[in-house]
Design an enzyme around this catalytic site. Structure first.
Site, PDB file in Angstrom:
ATOM      1  N   GLY A  86       0.544  -1.206   0.002  1.00 24.14           N
ATOM      2  CA  GLY A  86      -0.081  -0.137  -0.120  1.00 24.14           C
ATOM      3  C   GLY A  86       0.959   1.274  -0.064  1.00 24.14           C
ATOM      4  O   GLY A  86       0.127   2.312  -0.287  1.00 24.14           O
ATOM      5  N   ASP A 246       2.269 -11.299   6.965  1.00 21.26           N
ATOM      6  CA  ASP A 246       2.900 -10.675   5.783  1.00 21.26           C
ATOM      7  C   ASP A 246       3.840  -9.910   5.898  1.00 21.26           C
ATOM      8  O   ASP A 246       4.474  -9.349   5.080  1.00 21.26           O
ATOM      9  CB  ASP A 246       1.587  -9.393   5.420  1.00 21.26           C
ATOM     10  CG  ASP A 246       1.251  -8.901   6.860  1.00 21.26           C
ATOM     11  OD1 ASP A 246       0.777  -9.301   7.911  1.00 21.26           O
ATOM     12  OD2 ASP A 246       1.431  -7.450   6.741  1.00 21.26           O
ATOM     13  N   ASN A 247       4.507  -9.984   7.262  1.00 16.64           N
ATOM     14  CA  ASN A 247       6.043  -9.564   7.479  1.00 16.64           C
ATOM     15  C   ASN A 247       6.874 -10.829   7.735  1.00 16.64           C
ATOM     16  O   ASN A 247       8.141 -10.475   8.155  1.00 16.64           O
ATOM     17  CB  ASN A 247       5.952  -8.634   8.609  1.00 16.64           C
ATOM     18  CG  ASN A 247       5.175  -7.369   8.588  1.00 16.64           C
ATOM     19  OD1 ASN A 247       5.212  -6.895   7.610  1.00 16.64           O
ATOM     20  ND2 ASN A 247       4.567  -6.757   9.569  1.00 16.64           N
ATOM     21  N   ASP A 256      10.589  -5.703   7.253  1.00 17.49           N
ATOM     22  CA  ASP A 256       9.497  -4.643   7.826  1.00 17.49           C
ATOM     23  C   ASP A 256      10.040  -4.217   9.228  1.00 17.49           C
ATOM     24  O   ASP A 256       9.710  -5.028  10.191  1.00 17.49           O
ATOM     25  CB  ASP A 256       8.107  -4.972   8.043  1.00 17.49           C
ATOM     26  CG  ASP A 256       7.405  -4.393   6.676  1.00 17.49           C
ATOM     27  OD1 ASP A 256       8.105  -3.978   5.795  1.00 17.49           O
ATOM     28  OD2 ASP A 256       6.266  -4.392   6.823  1.00 17.49           O
TER      29      ASP A 256
HETATM   30  P1  AMP Z   1       3.166  -2.719   7.586  1.00 17.85           P
HETATM   31  O1  AMP Z   1       2.768  -2.102   8.890  1.00 17.85           O
HETATM   32  O2  AMP Z   1       4.272  -2.136   6.853  1.00 17.85           O
HETATM   33  O3  AMP Z   1       3.591  -4.234   7.714  1.00 17.85           O
HETATM   34  O4  AMP Z   1       1.713  -2.596   6.798  1.00 17.85           O
HETATM   35  C1  AMP Z   1       0.737  -3.334   6.829  1.00 17.85           C
HETATM   36  C2  AMP Z   1      -0.036  -3.113   5.627  1.00 17.85           C
HETATM   37  O5  AMP Z   1      -0.526  -1.611   5.874  1.00 17.85           O
HETATM   38  C3  AMP Z   1       0.425  -3.122   4.240  1.00 17.85           C
HETATM   39  O6  AMP Z   1      -0.541  -3.626   3.449  1.00 17.85           O
HETATM   40  C4  AMP Z   1       0.865  -1.804   4.064  1.00 17.85           C
HETATM   41  O7  AMP Z   1       1.091  -1.522   2.438  1.00 17.85           O
HETATM   42  C5  AMP Z   1      -0.172  -1.025   4.435  1.00 17.85           C
HETATM   43  N1  AMP Z   1       0.221   0.430   4.848  1.00 17.85           N
HETATM   44  C6  AMP Z   1       0.847   0.797   5.791  1.00 17.85           C
HETATM   45  N2  AMP Z   1       1.097   2.212   5.874  1.00 17.85           N
HETATM   46  C7  AMP Z   1       0.358   2.654   4.744  1.00 17.85           C
HETATM   47  C8  AMP Z   1       0.131   4.049   4.132  1.00 17.85           C
HETATM   48  N3  AMP Z   1       0.786   5.172   4.723  1.00 17.85           N
HETATM   49  N4  AMP Z   1      -0.569   4.159   3.171  1.00 17.85           N
HETATM   50  C9  AMP Z   1      -1.019   2.968   2.498  1.00 17.85           C
HETATM   51  N5  AMP Z   1      -0.895   1.926   2.902  1.00 17.85           N
HETATM   52  C10 AMP Z   1       0.056   1.535   4.223  1.00 17.85           C
HETATM   53 MG    MG Z   2       4.328  -5.068   6.071  1.00 17.13          MG
END
Ligand code: AMP
Ligand code: MG
Length: 471
Positions: A86, A246-247, A256
């Site tokens: 995202g 997912d991580n 991550d």
């Molecule tokens: P993460 O915390 O990096 O493991 O992200 C978990 C999910 O949230 C993933 O699908 C990311 O792409 C999405 N995500 C995190 N931050 C953002 C953001 N600022 N904009 C869009 N999607 C996000």
């Molecule tokens: Mg992630």
């Protein structure tokens, strides 16, 4: 640039086209010249303006093919059938001088078809955190994704307040996650699962291709890499913070750097992440959670190969593999060259001593080594005499044992309170602490007297109690 696009060539449902958004006034904050040269990208270094432009979202030259990857995932135990990149885009793959393929991914370059309600952006905090943490992990010998570049976008990102925006460039052996398999399993798309498994085997575990049951051999290999990874985390007091599926990287790299942290005071139940309310991902839970995540991968693979006993056998290998790595790493940290199962009690005794006495995890190992060169009082209670007997029983000079301990026990880790200070100054436009800290962490085992403050545990007033996710 010699770019490859093997993942982009997989069927359309694996990814979505996601052109990054160009930044208004990109400025290069950090460039990893050594890594760049391993990847054949060293020529980009001197061309700062062009490099800042590419690694903040472009416009990208034609040879790039930016895509956001599709994946699902169990987040804190709850299954989400669609997550996906995202706020990240894979811009291409490169083959390193050692012949290995790596993904180059921008993080924070704007919205993608998977952004849901998010802005796809990142402020400087997560950029600086991931740069410092991932490179420190690499220097500590822990499998990890790497940092290639950090760029300030010259734009504001809105969180609770306007903050300076940034883009982080991540290099990874791949971005395949357990959640990638779950994405297709949730859709009962066995054809895609087979394609993905073949791709993952080709890219990471080619030896599994010729095994009697390739999917089971693949799972066994992923189990082995995860066991090694989590043993490393445990040995340095690292808490990942968001061990969602997912991580969890198929390649077994730390992936991550969100609300992660290195522990100061040791405690098995330590949690930092502000979103981990029930302590699911506490320090001491990490091996068990890794095994739980691997069971989710096994469930996906069962959809393309129904040899359940083979998958169960692969999963059952986790505890022994984890323990073997852990024992070796922890043994070395305590000055035991060839730790065996008889030493487990001693290692646990040490950890209990640290916990009961609220001692700093990292520094205590260095202080223990110092005890070998003094005939003075014991500093570590009853543990110390048992330990002394064990290590001196190896028939090696005490100084040699202390030297070996100091080569595996870091003096400098990216301590939370210092990371937070580096971020706070960066937000004010001062990147000197970020740069200095990065330089200190390049030699984590060698005493650097002028930087003694980076080795110190936080004062009670400096202690960081919580860390926040990477958004
Ligand atoms: P993460 O915390 O990096 O493991 O992200 C978990 C999910 O949230 C993933 O699908 C990311 O792409 C999405 N995500 C995190 N931050 C953002 C953001 N600022 N904009 C869009 N999607 C996000
Ligand atoms: Mg992630």
């Amino acid at each position: 640039m010699q770019l490859e696009h093997s993942y982009a060539q997989l069927p359309d449902r694996f990814h979505a086209v996601a052109p990054p958004q160009a930044a208004r006034a990109p400025k290069l904050l950090a460039w990893n010249a050594v890594l760049a040269s391993e990847l054949g990208l060293e020529w980009l270094g001197p061309q700062q303006a062009e490099t800042a432009q590419i690694f903040s979202g472009g416009p990208l030259p034609e040879e790039f093919a930016p895509i956001a990857l599709a994946y699902a995932g169990h987040q804190f135990g709850h299954f989400v059938p669609q997550l996906g990149d995202g706020r990240a885009v894979l811009i291409g793959e490169v083959t390193s001088s050692s012949g290995q393929r790596f993904d180059i991914q921008l993080k924070g370059s704007g919205r993608t078809p998977f952004s849901r309600g998010g802005d796809g952006r990142s402020w400087l905090g997560p950029v600086i955190r991931e740069y410092l943490l991932s490179e420190a992990m690499h220097r500590l010998g822990v499998p990890t994704t790497r940092a290639l570049a950090a760029v300030a976008t010259g734009e504001e990102v809105y969180r609770d307040e306007p903050l300076p925006g940034g883009v982080f460039t991540r290099v990874a052996s791949s971005h395949l996650r357990i959640g990638t398999f779950q994405f297709f399993a949730a859709r009962k798309d066995t054809e895609a699962l087979q394609t993905l498994t073949d791709y993952a085997i080709d890219r990471h575990y080619p030896e599994a291709r010729d095994a009697p049951i390739p999917a089971a051999a693949f799972l066994t290999a992923v189990v082995a890499r995860q066991a090694r990874l989590v043993a490393h985390w445990m040995s340095i007091g690292f808490i990942h913070g968001v061990m969602n599926t997912d991580n969890t990287s198929i390649a077994g790299e730390t992936l991550d750097y969100g609300p992660c942290a290195f522990m100061d005071e040791f405690h098995f139940d330590k949690v930092f992440s502000s979103i981990d309310q029930h302590g699911r991902y506490a320090y001491g839970n990490q091996p068990g959670i890794a095994q739980w995540n691997l069971a989710r991968l096994a469930e996906c693979l069962l959809m393309i190969c129904d040899d359940q006993p083979a998958f169960e056998a692969a999963l059952a290998e986790f505890p022994d593999r984890f323990q073997a790595h852990w024992l070796k790493l922890m043994g070395k940290k305590l000055g035991i060259a060839d730790a065996a199962s008889e030493d487990i009690a001693l290692i646990h005794g040490w950890l209990e001593h640290l916990q009961n006495n609220h001692l700093d995890f990292t520094l205590s190992f260095r202080e223990l080594a110092d005890q070998l060169s003094t005939d003075g009082e014991a500093r570590f209670g009853e543990f110390e005499s048992v330990w002394r007997q064990r290590v001196l029983g190896q028939g090696v000079e005490p100084e040699v044992i202390a030297g070996a301990m100091n080569r595996v026990n870091p003096l400098y880790i990216p301590r939370n309170h210092r990371v937070e200070q580096a971020i706070a100054s960066a937000v004010e436009g001062d990147f000197s602490m970020f740069e200095e800290m990065h330089a200190v962490l390049e030699s984590p085992y060698v005493e650097q007297r002028e930087f003694a403050h980076y080795a110190k545990a936080p004062q009670p007033s400096e202690r960081v109690m919580q860390t926040f996710c990477g958004t």
